[in-house]
Design an enzyme around this catalytic site. Structure first.
Site, PDB file in Angstrom:
ATOM      1  N   GLU A 187       0.816  -1.216   0.000  1.00 27.38           N
ATOM      2  CA  GLU A 187       0.000   0.000   0.000  1.00 27.38           C
ATOM      3  C   GLU A 187       0.854   1.274   0.000  1.00 27.38           C
ATOM      4  OE1 GLU A 187      -2.872  -0.242   3.218  1.00 27.38           O
ATOM      5  OE2 GLU A 187      -4.081  -1.662   2.090  1.00 27.38           O
ATOM      6  N   GLU A 256      -6.953  -7.419  -1.105  1.00 31.10           N
ATOM      7  CA  GLU A 256      -7.573  -7.266   0.214  1.00 31.10           C
ATOM      8  C   GLU A 256      -9.015  -6.875   0.042  1.00 31.10           C
ATOM      9  OE1 GLU A 256      -5.858  -4.853   3.215  1.00 31.10           O
ATOM     10  OE2 GLU A 256      -3.892  -5.800   3.064  1.00 31.10           O
TER      11      GLU A 256
END
Ligand SMILES: *[C@@H]1O[C@H](CO)[C@@H](O)[C@H](O)[C@H]1NC(C)=O
Ligand SMILES: *[C@@H]1O[C@H](CO)[C@@H](O)[C@H](O)[C@H]1NC(C)=O
Ligand SMILES: *[C@@H]1O[C@H](CO)[C@@H](O)[C@H](O)[C@H]1NC(C)=O
Ligand SMILES: *[C@@H]1O[C@H](CO)[C@@H](O)[C@H](O)[C@H]1NC(C)=O
Ligand SMILES: CC(=O)N[C@H]1CO[C@H](CO)[C@@H](O)[C@@H]1O
Length: 828
Positions: A187, A256
């Protein structure tokens, strides 16, 4: 005759299965990809993956968790790698117990599943400090997650170590192992701009460093829109249907998909409905996705001091398809399993088919996949209010609001995300029958600091106030800051009317002057720095100030989160006389430091130091800084064990020397923001569908069975703020009742699904138009008379039963309109 044919075909199947396991366990596979999908040995695949973090359960739990993931229709398990757990001190490694990542990967392999290894090594994950060791931050000249040589060297060193360990055990798919993908960084795209040009060169370095490790399977980068080729950039979020990778040659992957949300101290319990989660997944596949991972499939427990923060709770249940203890979270697990089975059966059309899309009004979209004479269709309704009725290829369909229908061969509805045909299980806690009664016998011991910290005795001294990470390396939550101040009678500060003012970045502060507590303050969730101010009485002469600072999990996310400060920033004595304020700043004084509690030094939580004397009588209640100890018998059976810590304040708990994590039952969830009903329709957020308002944010704590011994076990508590241990008791968790609701034409499976337990009674059964929800079902206006008797006959005394929901089973209901439904509530 029939039986013997079945028996021999079973043997044959078994042999074939065995053979294929043998083959798959040595044969290398080639993992590649194109713009459509991950390819295994050249074949495009639909891959259904789930996150299970190995340190959040125990090695003994892994085979069962992984098998339940496989039974739930997954073919891949994904995990992060937790650097600070593996390298607690620089170049000293720990891969024992639940940190045995090699054993975890081998368990995945023996279940015949694939693995995705997200090395990071920054992981976020609501894990302490995002997985970075605090010693790393304390290295001179280092800057984390950017183009800094010291940092890059450490990151490469750890990443290489993990890759080498996996390679040595032949765990990459290219060697015949389970790992089909690996991830570098995590991320980073969310924050890259904060690092300027160095961010860009860092991410390029990450890519080439990863490539140079030559693992023979592709690397991914999640939330990294500018991921350099050949890194595959992937999506994280609650919905990823509108995500597009940054290269036409990269498949659309969702690393995710948040199955629920985590909980924090003082927080309510978040829930994400099975209907909404299935909707998000079905939409992702409708719009061309081919790899999706549930974050989390099993959340588990933050044992020890692993919870991130600030203020992430010990339970990391996440409302995942498998609950914290490894039980099926129904109906979520079963509703998704059915979806997975349909997606798998469509694998070829989804990955090779031609795609055509038709838009209808009110956000309804039909997507058709055609391949080799077979077709699959998704009817998606993204409108959060309006049910849609559409005509498609000559047939009429009703698609409920916020749902996706799957049509087999583009004709018959086989699945709709809003129609749950899986049982809802209501878990209950049962008392520990191995004990004679609920009361445990306690011994106690204060964290005797009268002769040490309260006198200013520590381990090192420095001029000035140190930040807590720098002073402690985060080897304990607790850090003592101690100094003495001399006041002579002429000092303008000499007065009875003085205020001690401490500016702290959190999270908790206990202030002592001349051996006496003058006050405590705990940060509230969301604002962790505070100014502590308290009137103090100083003596003429020497005065001892001892401040205990405590952290509750270091930040794991945010722009340069690693630089956040903890602990005390400044200490002042303040005297106000009319308009005049005199300030004596003690911050530059000589300060003595001590990391950790006395009881931590003496390892009061472990069973090894038997010479330590504990007090037996006059149990002190609601007293700060107190250690408590008791013994308890192992609960009979196999059901998961929890300890109910109601009555306690805040602290840490150990069973037989194993940490079961921090506890804080005195921190109640706010009493507003919950709802009895939960509408699955509309965009999910963690504020939706909350429960547990006004109750301890976490009252029960998981005690894995493998922490227990055969007969008598020890529980040790460190109570920081004061609490009453007399209500503490052990319980087991099992399915209490289960409800099922299914529409005519489906099969309803009912089971008590824990350790061989059978269905003991039927509380409700009605085939017709039953009303209400689980545990409060009511008969509707019509039903088939024999509903209850038929279900009793089919289910009582069995571990599970399967009912064909039709008039064939139940006879005619006298319902005049609509499709019949069956509702059942069983007692386990
Ligand atoms: C990691 O660093 C240690 C020295 O601290 C060195 O011995 C080792 O070779 C390094 N490993 C790699 C893979 O660079
Ligand atoms: C923290 O760790 C570093 C590196 O291992 C070490 O040099 C330093 O002394 C430690 N600090 C404390 C306060 O223990
Ligand atoms: C408390 O200390 C922090 C860190 O030094 C500083 O940024 C902040 O302004 C201080 N707050 C007050 C009220 O002095
Ligand atoms: C259906 O039958 C039940 C009794 O079996 C009766 O009580 C009910 O009124 C009937 N309902 C309708 C709609 O006919
Ligand atoms: C990719 C994606 O869907 N990201 C979303 C994840 O969830 C957060 C919080 O709701 C959103 O802000 C992101 O857009």
């Amino acid at each position: 005759m029939l039986e013997s044919i079945m028996a021999s075909s079973t043997v044959l199947l078994f042999l074939l299965g065995f053979l294929s396991v043998l083959l798959s366990s040595c044969a290398a596979v080639e993992v590649t990809y194109d713009g459509r999908a991950i390819k295994i040995d050249g074949e495009r695949r639909v891959l259904l993956s789930g996150s299970i973090h190995y340190p959040r359960s125990t090695a003994e739990m892994w085979p069962d968790l992984i098998q339940k993931a496989k039974d739930g229709g997954l073919d891949t398990i994904e995990t992060y790698v937790f650097w600070n757990a593996h390298e607690p001190h620089r170049r000293e490694y720990d891969f024992s117990g639940n940190l045995d990542i090699i054993r975890f990967l081998k368990t995945i392999k023996s279940a015949g599943m694939y693995a995705v290894l997200r090395i990071g090594p920054y992981v976020c994950a609501e894990w302490n400090y995002g997985g970075f060791p605090v010693w790393l931050h304390n290295m001179p000249g280092i800057e984390l997650r950017t183009d800094n040589e010291i940092y890059k060297n450490e990151m490469q060193n750890f990443t290489t170590k993990i890759v080498d360990m996996a390679r040595q055990e032949k765990l990459f798919a290219s060697q015949g192992g389970p790992i089909i993908l690996a991830q570098i960084e995590n991320e980073y795209g969310n924050f890259i701009s904060a690092y300027g040009g160095a961010g860009k060169s860092y991410i390029n370095w990450c890519a080439s460093m990863a490539q140079s490790l030559d693992i023979g399977v592709p690397w991914i980068m999640c939330q990294q829109p500018d991921a350099p080729q050949p890194m595959i950039n992937t999506c994280n979020g609650w919905y990823c249907d509108s995500f597009t990778p940054n290269s036409p040659n990269s498949p659309k992957m969702w690393t995710e998909n948040w199955t629920g949300w985590f909980k924090h101290w003082g927080g309510r319990d978040p829930h994400r409905t099975a209907e909404d989660l299935a909707f998000a997944v079905a939409r992702f596949f409708q719009f061309g996705g081919t790899f999706q991972n549930y974050y989390m499939y099993h959340g588990g427990t933050n044992f020890g001091r692993t919870a991130g923060g600030p203020y992430i709770s010990t339970s990391y249940d996440y409302d995942a398809p498998l609950d914290e203890y490894g039980n099926l979270n129904q109906p979520k697990w079963g509703h998704l399993k059915q979806l997975h089975n349909h997606l798998k059966s469509m694998e070829k059309t989804l990955t090779y088919g031609d795609i055509s899309t038709t838009n209808f009004k009110d956000a309804v979209t039909v997507t058709k996949y055609d391949f080799d004479g077979t077709s699959s269709c998704f009817l998606g309704n993204a409108n959060s209010k309006i049910d849609a009725t559409i005509t498609f290829e000559g047939n009429q369909y009703t698609v409920p609001a916020w749902s996706v229908t799957i049509l087999s061969n583009c004709k018959n509805e086989v699945y709709n995300t809003a129609k749950v045909n899986t049982q809802t299980s209501v878990m209950v806690k049962k008392s520990n029958k191995a004990e004679d009664g609920p009361l445990l016998t306690w011994r106690w011991k204060p964290d005797s600091n009268k002769d040490t910290s309260l006198q200013g005795l520590g381990t090192y001294e420095v001029e000035g106030i140190l930040e807590q990470k720098a002073a402690s390396n985060d080897t304990s939550d607790y850090l003592w800051y101690m100094t003495s101040v001399d006041i002579d009678a002429n000092d303008p500060i000499a007065s009875k009317d003085l205020t001690l003012r401490v500016n702290t970045s959190g999270h908790a502060l206990h202030a002592y002057v001349n051996g006496k507590l003058v006050g405590s303050q705990l940060a509230e969730y969301g604002s962790y720095d505070f100014i502590f101010e308290k009137k103090v009485l100083l003596d003429i002469g020497s005065n001892q100030i001892s401040l205990l600072s405590a952290t509750v999990g270091l930040k794991n996310y945010g722009v340069r989160y690693d630089l956040a400060n903890y602990g005390i920033a400044s200490v002042e004595l303040v005297r106000t006389m009319g308009d005049e304020t005199i300030i004596k700043d003690l911050s530059g004084h000589k300060w003595v430091y001590k990391v950790g509690l006395n009881g931590e030094d003496k390892q009061l939580y472990s069973n090894v130091h038997l010479h330590v004397k504990w007090h037996g009588s006059n149990l002190p209640l609601n007293r700060m800084m107190m250690w408590y100890k008791t013994t308890f018998k192992t609960p009979i059976g196999k059901d998961p064990v929890v300890v109910d810590l109601q009555g306690l304040g805040k602290g840490h708990a150990w069973v037989n020397g194993h940490s079961i994590g921090r506890y804080w039952p005195s921190y109640l969830a706010s009493d507003t923001g919950c709802s009895d009903t939960c509408d699955y329709r509309g965009t999910y957020s963690d504020r939706k569908c909350n429960t547990n308002c006004g109750n301890p944010s976490q009252r029960w704590y998981h005690v894995p069975r493998s922490f227990l011994v055969d007969d008598v076990n020890t529980l040790v508590l460190f109570e920081e703020i004061g609490g009453n241990p007399t209500l503490v008791n052990f319980q087991t968790i099992a399915v209490g009742t289960a409800c099922g609701k299914a529409y005519e034409g489906n099969t309803l499976e009912l089971s008590c699904n824990s350790g061989g337990q059978t269905i003991s009674d039927i509380k409700f059964a009605s085939f017709g138009d039953p009303q209400g929800t689980c545990t409060s079902f009511k008969k509707g206006s019509c039903e088939s008379e024999n509903s209850l008797a038929i279900i009793q006959q089919a289910c009582i005394g069995k571990e599970s039963c399967s009912i064909d929901v039709s008039e064939k089973t139940f006879g005619s209901s006298n319902c005049s309109n609509g499709v019949n439904k069956l509702a059942v509530e069983i007692i386990c």
